[in-house]
Every structure is written in C-alpha cells, then in structure tokens.
Design a protein around this motif. Structure first.
Motif, mmCIF file in Angstrom:
data_model
loop_
_atom_site.group_PDB
_atom_site.id
_atom_site.type_symbol
_atom_site.label_atom_id
_atom_site.label_comp_id
_atom_site.label_asym_id
_atom_site.label_seq_id
_atom_site.Cartn_x
_atom_site.Cartn_y
_atom_site.Cartn_z
ATOM 1 N N GLY A 124 4.969 1.336 17.681
ATOM 2 C CA GLY A 124 4.582 0.499 19.047
ATOM 3 C C GLY A 124 4.869 -0.911 18.919
ATOM 4 N N PRO A 125 5.086 -1.410 20.356
ATOM 5 C CA PRO A 125 5.167 -3.237 19.989
ATOM 6 C C PRO A 125 4.106 -4.016 19.150
ATOM 7 N N PRO A 126 4.644 -4.938 18.849
ATOM 8 C CA PRO A 126 4.033 -5.496 17.801
ATOM 9 C C PRO A 126 2.804 -5.837 18.089
ATOM 10 N N ALA A 127 1.235 -5.982 17.268
ATOM 11 C CA ALA A 127 0.376 -6.183 17.862
ATOM 12 C C ALA A 127 -0.102 -8.499 17.945
ATOM 13 N N ASP A 128 0.279 -8.284 16.266
ATOM 14 C CA ASP A 128 0.489 -9.641 16.701
ATOM 15 C C ASP A 128 1.641 -10.415 15.853
ATOM 16 N N GLU A 129 1.314 -11.816 15.232
ATOM 17 C CA GLU A 129 2.817 -12.448 15.050
ATOM 18 C C GLU A 129 3.160 -11.567 13.476
ATOM 19 N N HIS A 130 2.127 -10.887 12.684
ATOM 20 C CA HIS A 130 1.633 -10.293 10.975
ATOM 21 C C HIS A 130 2.434 -9.688 11.384
ATOM 22 N N SER A 131 2.429 -9.073 12.151
ATOM 23 C CA SER A 131 2.612 -7.375 12.114
ATOM 24 C C SER A 131 4.125 -7.476 12.761
ATOM 25 N N LEU A 132 4.530 -8.437 13.531
ATOM 26 C CA LEU A 132 6.120 -8.729 13.176
ATOM 27 C C LEU A 132 7.270 -9.058 12.397
ATOM 28 N N LYS A 133 6.195 -9.807 12.053
ATOM 29 C CA LYS A 133 7.037 -9.738 10.247
ATOM 30 C C LYS A 133 7.145 -8.955 9.483
ATOM 31 N N ALA A 134 5.623 -8.135 9.202
ATOM 32 C CA ALA A 134 5.880 -6.671 8.442
ATOM 33 C C ALA A 134 7.110 -6.144 9.294
ATOM 34 N N ALA A 135 7.391 -6.211 10.213
ATOM 35 C CA ALA A 135 8.295 -4.500 10.746
ATOM 36 C C ALA A 135 9.645 -5.794 10.332
ATOM 37 N N GLU A 136 9.683 -6.855 10.612
ATOM 38 C CA GLU A 136 11.232 -7.418 10.022
ATOM 39 C C GLU A 136 11.573 -7.160 9.032
ATOM 40 N N GLN A 137 10.449 -7.415 8.164
ATOM 41 C CA GLN A 137 10.728 -7.077 6.286
ATOM 42 C C GLN A 137 10.623 -5.761 5.848
ATOM 43 N N ALA A 194 3.240 -1.723 14.983
ATOM 44 C CA ALA A 194 4.766 -2.471 14.932
ATOM 45 C C ALA A 194 5.273 -1.489 15.153
ATOM 46 N N PRO A 195 7.282 -2.508 15.230
ATOM 47 C CA PRO A 195 7.805 -1.423 15.783
ATOM 48 C C PRO A 195 8.911 -1.603 14.384
ATOM 49 N N PHE A 196 8.470 -0.609 13.235
ATOM 50 C CA PHE A 196 9.175 -0.027 12.451
ATOM 51 C C PHE A 196 10.073 1.060 12.546
ATOM 52 N N VAL A 197 11.447 0.851 12.638
ATOM 53 C CA VAL A 197 12.400 1.607 12.510
ATOM 54 C C VAL A 197 11.770 2.779 11.765
ATOM 55 N N VAL A 198 11.185 3.365 10.610
ATOM 56 C CA VAL A 198 10.806 4.409 9.753
ATOM 57 C C VAL A 198 9.674 5.336 10.907
ATOM 58 N N LEU A 199 8.807 4.347 11.418
ATOM 59 C CA LEU A 199 8.200 5.620 12.478
ATOM 60 C C LEU A 199 9.047 5.594 13.477
ATOM 61 N N LEU A 200 9.501 4.671 14.365
ATOM 62 C CA LEU A 200 10.167 4.899 15.484
ATOM 63 C C LEU A 200 11.183 6.592 15.131
ATOM 64 N N GLY A 201 12.304 6.320 14.684
ATOM 65 C CA GLY A 201 13.117 7.799 14.193
ATOM 66 C C GLY A 201 12.585 8.440 14.174
ATOM 67 N N ALA A 202 11.341 8.663 13.054
ATOM 68 C CA ALA A 202 10.513 9.766 13.190
ATOM 69 C C ALA A 202 10.515 10.836 14.438
ATOM 70 N N GLU A 203 10.905 12.545 14.441
ATOM 71 C CA GLU A 203 9.867 13.008 15.549
ATOM 72 C C GLU A 203 8.918 13.627 14.950
ATOM 73 N N THR A 204 7.931 13.259 14.618
ATOM 74 C CA THR A 204 6.368 13.623 14.375
ATOM 75 C C THR A 204 5.855 12.222 13.758
ATOM 76 N N THR A 205 4.804 13.037 13.797
ATOM 77 C CA THR A 205 3.363 12.285 13.470
ATOM 78 C C THR A 205 3.323 11.110 12.501
ATOM 79 N N SER A 206 3.570 10.495 12.636
ATOM 80 C CA SER A 206 4.285 9.356 12.013
ATOM 81 C C SER A 206 3.251 7.664 10.994
ATOM 82 N N VAL A 207 3.100 7.070 9.948
ATOM 83 C CA VAL A 207 2.639 6.011 9.739
ATOM 84 C C VAL A 207 3.176 5.535 8.541
#
Ligand SMILES: Nc1ncnc2c1ncn2[C@@H]1O[C@H](COP(=O)(O)OP(=O)(O)OP(=O)(O)O)[C@@H](O)[C@H]1O
Ligand SMILES: [Mg+2]
Ligand SMILES: [Zn+2]
Lengths: 412, 342
Positions: free
Chosen positions: A270-283, A341-354
């Motif tokens: 999902g969209p980043p909840a805050d600065e920290h999630s955005l950083k985490a996703a970028e990383q 957060a916009p993690f690619v690995v979560l976005l691309g998966a076609e399934t329930t993913s965390v």
C-alpha cells in the motif's frame, strides 16, 4: 476443623482437581462421552466418515455458521444428514473457489452427499502434506469416539482442534506457501553492530519456518532461496507466481540507525504510512530488477482489494504472534503494528503477501539473541503460528469448508 | 514431548486470572496481583496515534481517551467477543496486559488457571485457549464461581453467589466440580442496579445531570439495602450548578431490586439439592463479586432465605480478588500431569 475434616477436604480437593482436569480434557480431546445422553436432542448433522459416525450439530444459517460462533443457536430438532462418501473423489485438486457460500443454506436443510478426498497427500507434488491448520499434532492422536460427538461444544472442538485434517473432512484445498528469505548473495541486507548479516539470519529463520510448515498436512511449502544466492525481487515474485502460491511471506530484519530501539512491524502492500515505511521500502526495493514500465503495470494492476484485505489480515496475525513471542524475551520491544508500504515484492505477488520485519538487527542485544538458534526458532515458531491462525480463520470466514457440500449436494 | 523436569516446573509462574465483564483480575505465585477494568482500546486514527502512541490501551486509560479510541469490551455479555479482528484480539491483549502487570521474569514459563463467566466457559473455551496461547505454557479454564469456591475452600455443601456487573452466577459445591445443573446465572446484577437507579433518580430529579458513570460511582460508594443508618446525599449539577440531592430511598430501592430474584433462585437450587444436606448448604452461602460489597446485602439475603430454615450468609473478604485468588490456588494445587499443553 478436626483431623477428619482436613482429610475430607483433601479428598474433595483430589476429586475436584481431577474433575477440572477431565473437564478441560474433554473439550480438548472429545472424551465427554459420559454426558452424551441428555444433550442428544440438540444434535444436528450426521457425518459418516470411514465407518465412524460423527454427529455435528447444525448451526444458525449461512455458511459461516457451520464453523464455531453459532453452535448454541442451534434450533432444537433441526438436523440434516450428510454422508461423505470417500469413494466419490477421484479428480485432482479443486480450484480455489471464492463464492464458497453459495447454496450452503439450502444444503443444511436436506441430506447431502459429498465427495471428498480420502487423502489429499496422494495428489501432492511439492514438499508438504495435509494436516490440521491449528497447530495440533496429527491424525494419530485424534480418534472419533465410536459413540459419536454429541454436543455443540464437542463439534466446536472437532473444528477447532482436530488432529484429523480438516482438509480431509471437508475438502479444503491444499495451500501453497512461499517463504522468501530477504536479501542473499551479493546483497547482505542490513548489517548488525558486530557484523551480523541480515541475509544469513533471514535464511536461517526461513529454513526453520519451512521445517515447521512442511510437517503440517494441507500445505505445500517453497522457499525462494535455500542458499546464499543473489535473487532479484522480480525473480522472487515470479517464483511465487509460478508456484501458484496462496501466501507469500518475505522475512526481513529491521535496522534503525543510531537508535537502540527494537521494533516489530509487518507490512502489506500500500502507500507508505510514514517516512520510516518509505525508507524501509526504498531499502528493500533496491534490487528489484523491474523496468519502470513494468513497475507501472504492476501498480495499475493494484485494484485487487481482496488481496489487500487478505494481506492485511495475514499481516495482523503475523504481527501479533511475533510481537507477543519476542516481547517475552525482550520487554522493551515495541509493537509498531501492521503498516502499508510499496514493497515491490509484495506488489508483484498475485497473492496474499506480507513482509515481516521480525526484529531489529541494529540493536546490539537483539543481534546477540539472533545469534542463538533457539531464538531464531522462536521467531520461526511465531511466524508459523501467525500463518496457521490466519489460514484457519480465513477458512472459517470465507466458509470454504462447506463449499463441497454446496456445489455437489444431491442424493447419493 | 518430553516431560518438563521438576526444577523447571517449580520455576514456572502460576497465575490465576478472573476474566470479568466489567473487571478482570490476576493473582500470581510471585505474590503480585492487580486488576483492570475489562476495556481495551486502539487509537482510532492518525491523530489519535500521534497523541497516544501506536499502542493498545487498557482500563482507566481507555475511559480517559474514549473519544480517540476504538473500544472493545472483550467480555461484554459474559462471552468472549468475536466478529471483528479487534474483537478477537481484545481478549488476548487483555490477558497479555494482566500478565505484564504481575511481571514474570523473561522467559519464565507460565501455568495459568483462568476463570471465566459460566456462559463463556460453555461457548468460548477454544477462544480462550487461543487468546492465552502466546503467554502461557499450560492452561486450565474453569467457571468463575467455581474458582471463587475453590479459593474459599468451600468444596462441599456450599453455595457461591457471584454478583458481578452483567450477571449473578450461582454455583453449588458438593465435593466435585459443579455440573451444569449445579450452576445458574441471572442477568440481574450491578448493571441492572445502575439502570434502576438512573431511572429512579431522573424521575425524581428531572433537571439533574445524571449519567451512568456517576450513577455507578454513587452505587459503589453508598450502595446499601435494608435500614439505612444515614442519609445518602450527593452533589449533582443542575443547570451547571452543584446541588445537593438526597438519594437515600432511590439507592435502597435500586440495590434491593436485584435481590428477590437472587433469593428465589438460591432457594430453588437448595430445594433441589439432596434433602439430607440442604441444611448444610443453607448455612454455607458465600457472596462474592463487586455487588457483594453493597452494605447489608448479607443480612438481607439471610433474612429472605430464613423462611426455609436457619441459614448463614457471608461475604468474601476480598471480593475484587476472590476469583483470581481461587484460580491461583487451583494453579498451585494442580498436579503437573493434569495440565493441558497449549
Ligand atoms: N463497593 C462496591 N459496592 C457496590 N457495588 C460495587 C462495588 N464495587 C464494585 N461494584 C459493582 O460490582 C460490579 C462489578 O463486579 P465484578 O467485578 O465482580 O464484575 P465482573 O466479574 O466483571 O462481572 P461479571 O461477573 O458479570 O462477569 C459492577 O456493577 C460494580 O459497579
Ligand atoms: Mg465476575
Ligand atoms: Zn531487508
């Protein structure tokens, strides 16, 4: 009180403690046969399984009611017979069906005959087997008393803690789980204060989780990597897709620079909840391998809100279990909760993913704990519990189990 | 699974938990005990999280910040709430909080005996098991009045009347664990008194600003039945000004309103008991739960029940902890092999 009184009191205590034990036991192991007689009127369904007669009380209305939550609303005298003929099953695995509730209400009113899998493991190609989704031990422990299960609460027990596979009883489909140990190879992930590498620990935890899950029936389990290799996020996503995974869990360790804090957090897309999630996703997105255009397509395909809801629930189950478990070793650990957060690995998966950031490798004490196999296994155990409780609940909420009844009922 | 060695068992923390609809209490073998209102709250939105932090709140803190929170009463109606995710989490959160309050050592094993409302015992055993699975190694679940009885050592020919918020639970002990027939439950209890009192007071003083919290506080402070020794006078706002109101009669009527049904149920249960032992039971009636603290309630019931013959009614010394203490006793006495693994 005299001596006699004392011994009398001790005798009562012994009896009572034994009673307490038995009353807890019967709920546990279906042994409350003695009290059967008077409760008979409240019974509902008869299910015949392999020559044993199991009486399942019929609950309220709708598919949900077949599972716990409404047992005591059972109208007296309302009953239906369900005969499950093991022989009727001969095709492969059924597809995932989402409109599981269709037709169930009517099926409750009439005798229905349901084909079911005698033993699902026969159809499995992957590593894994069919087992209860609740953490209990396996078919050997569980026997249906031949007098039958007799009351609403007994039935609840059957559903709640069966060591017989629910999958076997009701035709639940096998679930495929993909475990993704974060980072690997050239990508070490985060690095702990004394040099511990995220990629090594995520792999260790993933292996332990794998070991735990394959023991369970009803699950096919895969790992995106089982060694120290470099994998792009794209590769991981495709791996999950190719194996038609129902559930993807990506395991990571957090790092909070210049802060001794330790947190547990679980992400779903999902969209980043805050600065920290955005950083985490970028990383975590650094090695995605996706072209910009592809990324755009992935985002465009994001309308899948059901997937998102499911992922959110899975994240909650995992977060809860991991936090509680780690909290017992480390009282200072902070429960940051589930986040998007916009993690690619979560976005691309076609399934329930965390994506689970199970703890912080940047904290010195936590790094030391992570060096111990027992601690890593503790984390794996918590992840396992999170996954199982999610699966169990989703089976319940979506009314999957009665699907077979609803789609194939008729006279046998 | 290998049996845990004796030394490990001894290190385990035994706890008794009383999960009530209005209050929950814990008592532990390390000597600590605590209680909390059975309320769990989650910050509602971003603003609330900024203010309160991203955490779960309990008890009084929930009342304080009620408007910023999603609030769940995990045992509303005497059964474990279920439905939404928060509902399902709330019991576990509450249990986790209670355990935190008695401060187990890190990694210390926990053996828990949990007392729940009789109704929850019937329908929610599995939910309780799940809720506690992350905290405790071993668990037994019993009904609340039974835990009280056990803690009091009232194991034979005794009757426990647990007067709580949502329900009054009865239980007759006769040397074994009470069966379904030995237990009953009425919905006339503390909440019912509150409603009555609110009704009576708004009728008499239509201009005064009463609300449930004030009413409950009045009851807990001044509740009585039978003859009153003093006037009950309270200050309540009328059009913004504090005005003294006499609420003596209303208080008495409200508090007494639950007693006829309770006396009748007690008599009925005793009458069905083995005639040979009815005398003994009648002389061994124990009141527990928050409402047992209403002044004069024991003598009132004693008088009401004496039409069956002589009787004796006592109030537990420690109503707040009677259930948790009973659970703890049970947890201490339970032989190792009787415990259920999680
Ligand atoms: N000192 C007091 N005097 C009178 N009533 C009191 C007093 N203290 C608490 N109460 C009332 O007792 C009730 C709560 O009792 P208790 O804590 O035993 O309930 P509970 O166990 O949470 O509820 P239940 O048994 O219905 O599940 C409330 O109605 C409360 O207002
Ligand atoms: Mg109570
Ligand atoms: Zn990572």
């Amino acid at each position: 009180m005299g001596n006699n009184g004392q011994t009398g009191q001790q005798a009562f205590k012994r009896t009572i403690l034994h009673d307490v034990y038995r009353s807890n036991l019967s709920a546990e192991k279906l042994l409350s046969l003695q009290q059967r007689g008077q409760r008979r009127q409240r019974m509902g369904r008869w299910v015949r399984v392999a020559g044993l007669v199991v009486i399942l009380p019929l609950m309220g209305s709708g598919a949900h009611s077949v599972f716990p939550g409404g047992a005591d609303s059972l109208p007296p005298g309302k009953s239906a017979a369900v005969e499950i003929a093991a022989a009727g099953w001969n095709s492969g695995l059924p597809p995932l069906i989402d409109d599981a509730n269709a037709g169930v209400t009517s099926s409750q009113e009439m005798p229905v005959s349901t084909p079911m899998a005698p033993h699902r493991r026969a159809f499995l190609s992957g590593r894994g087997a069919v087992a209860p989704l609740d953490g209990s031990d396996g078919p050997d422990e569980w026997t249906v008393p031949d007098g039958g299960i007799s009351s609403a609460s007994d039935y609840r027990v059957l559903l709640d803690r069966p060591a017989v596979a629910l999958a076997d009883l009701f035709g639940l489909e096998v679930r495929t789980i993909v475990i993704d140990p974060g980072h690997g190879g050239e990508d070490p992930g985060a690095i702990g204060p004394s040099g511990m590498l995220e990629k090594d620990i995520t792999l260790e935890i993933a292996r332990l989780l794998y070991e735990r899950l394959v023991r369970r029936e009803g699950l096919r389990v895969f790992m995106t990597r089982d060694s120290d290799v470099t994998l792009s996020l794209k590769h991981r996503v495709e791996f999950a897709r190719e194996n038609s995974s129902d559930l993807l869990i990506s395991i990571h360790l957090n790092t909070i620079p210049n802060d001794p804090m330790t947190i547990v957090e679980t992400y779903y897309f999902g969209p980043p909840a805050d600065e920290h999630s955005l950083k985490a996703a970028e990383q975590e997105n650094r090695r995605s391998d996706y072209m910009v255009a592809e990324f755009g397509e992935l985002i465009a395909g994001l309308s899948d809100t059901l997937k998102q809801q499911e992922s959110r629930r899975l994240a909650a189950h995992i977060q809860r279990n991991v936090y509680r478990t780690l909290h017992r070793s480390n009282r200072n650990i902070v429960n940051v909760g589930i986040k998007t957060a916009p993690f690619v690995v979560l976005l691309g998966a076609e399934t329930t993913s965390v994506l689970a950031e199970v703890t912080c490798i940047s904290n010195t004490e936590e790094e030391a704990r992570l060096a111990k196999p027992a601690y890593r296994d503790k984390i794996a155990g918590a992840l396992e519990r999170g996954i199982l409780s999610y699966l169990k609940q989703s089976g319940r909420q979506q009314g999957r189990p009665p699907r077979q009844w609803s789609t194939t009922y008729g006279k046998s | 699974m290998a049996k845990v060695k004796v030394s490990q068992q001894d290190k385990a923390l035994r706890i008794g938990i009383d999960l009530g609809t209005s209050r929950s209490a814990i008592a532990a073998s390390n000597g600590k005990r605590d209680w909390v209102q059975s309320l769990v709250g989650w910050p509602k939105d971003f603003v609330a999280r900024k203010m309160l932090g991203d955490r779960v709140l309990f008890g009084d803190e929930v009342n304080e910040h009620r408007l910023s929170l999603d609030v769940v009463r995990p045992l509303a109606q005497g059964v474990i709430k279920s439905g939404t995710e928060k509902d399902e989490e709330s019991v576990a959160e509450l249990i986790g909080h209670l355990i935190d309050l008695v401060g187990p050592r890190p990694r210390q094993k926990i053996f828990a005996a949990v007392g729940v409302p009789a109704e929850a015992l019937k329908v929610n055993k599995q939910a309780i098991r799940e809720a506690i699975s992350d905290y405790a190694e071993k668990l037994i679940v019993v009904s609340e009045p039974f835990a009280v009885a056990y803690g009091m050592g009232a194991l034979d020919n005794a009757m426990i009347i647990d007067m709580g918020a949502g329900t009054t639970d009865f239980c007759i002990m006769h040397g074994t664990m009470p069966s379904v027939d030995d237990q009953r439950s009425l919905t006339t209890a503390g909440d019912y008194i509150d409603e009555q009192l609110l009704g009576l007071l708004t009728e008499r003083y239509p201009d005064a600003d009463f609300n449930m919290n004030i009413i409950r506080a009045f009851k807990e402070e001044y509740g009585f039945v039978g003859d009153s020794l003093t006037q009950v006078e309270v200050e309540v706002r009328v059009e913004g000004r504090l005005v003294v109101h006499d609420i003596t009669n209303e208080m008495r009527r409200a508090c007494e309103s639950i007693l006829p049904a309770i006396a009748e149920t007690a008599m009925d249960m005793i009458a069905r008991f083995d005639p040979e032992y009815q005398d003994q039971v009648r002389n061994n009636i124990i009141l527990a739960g928050g409402c047992s603290q209403i002044a004069g309630i024991d003598s009132y019931l004693m008088e009401a029940l004496s039409e069956m013959g002589p009787c004796n009614v006592t109030v537990v010394d420690d109503p707040l902890y009677a259930g948790a203490r009973g659970g703890l006793e049970l947890a201490k006495d339970m032989p190792y092999e009787y415990w259920m693994d999680m």
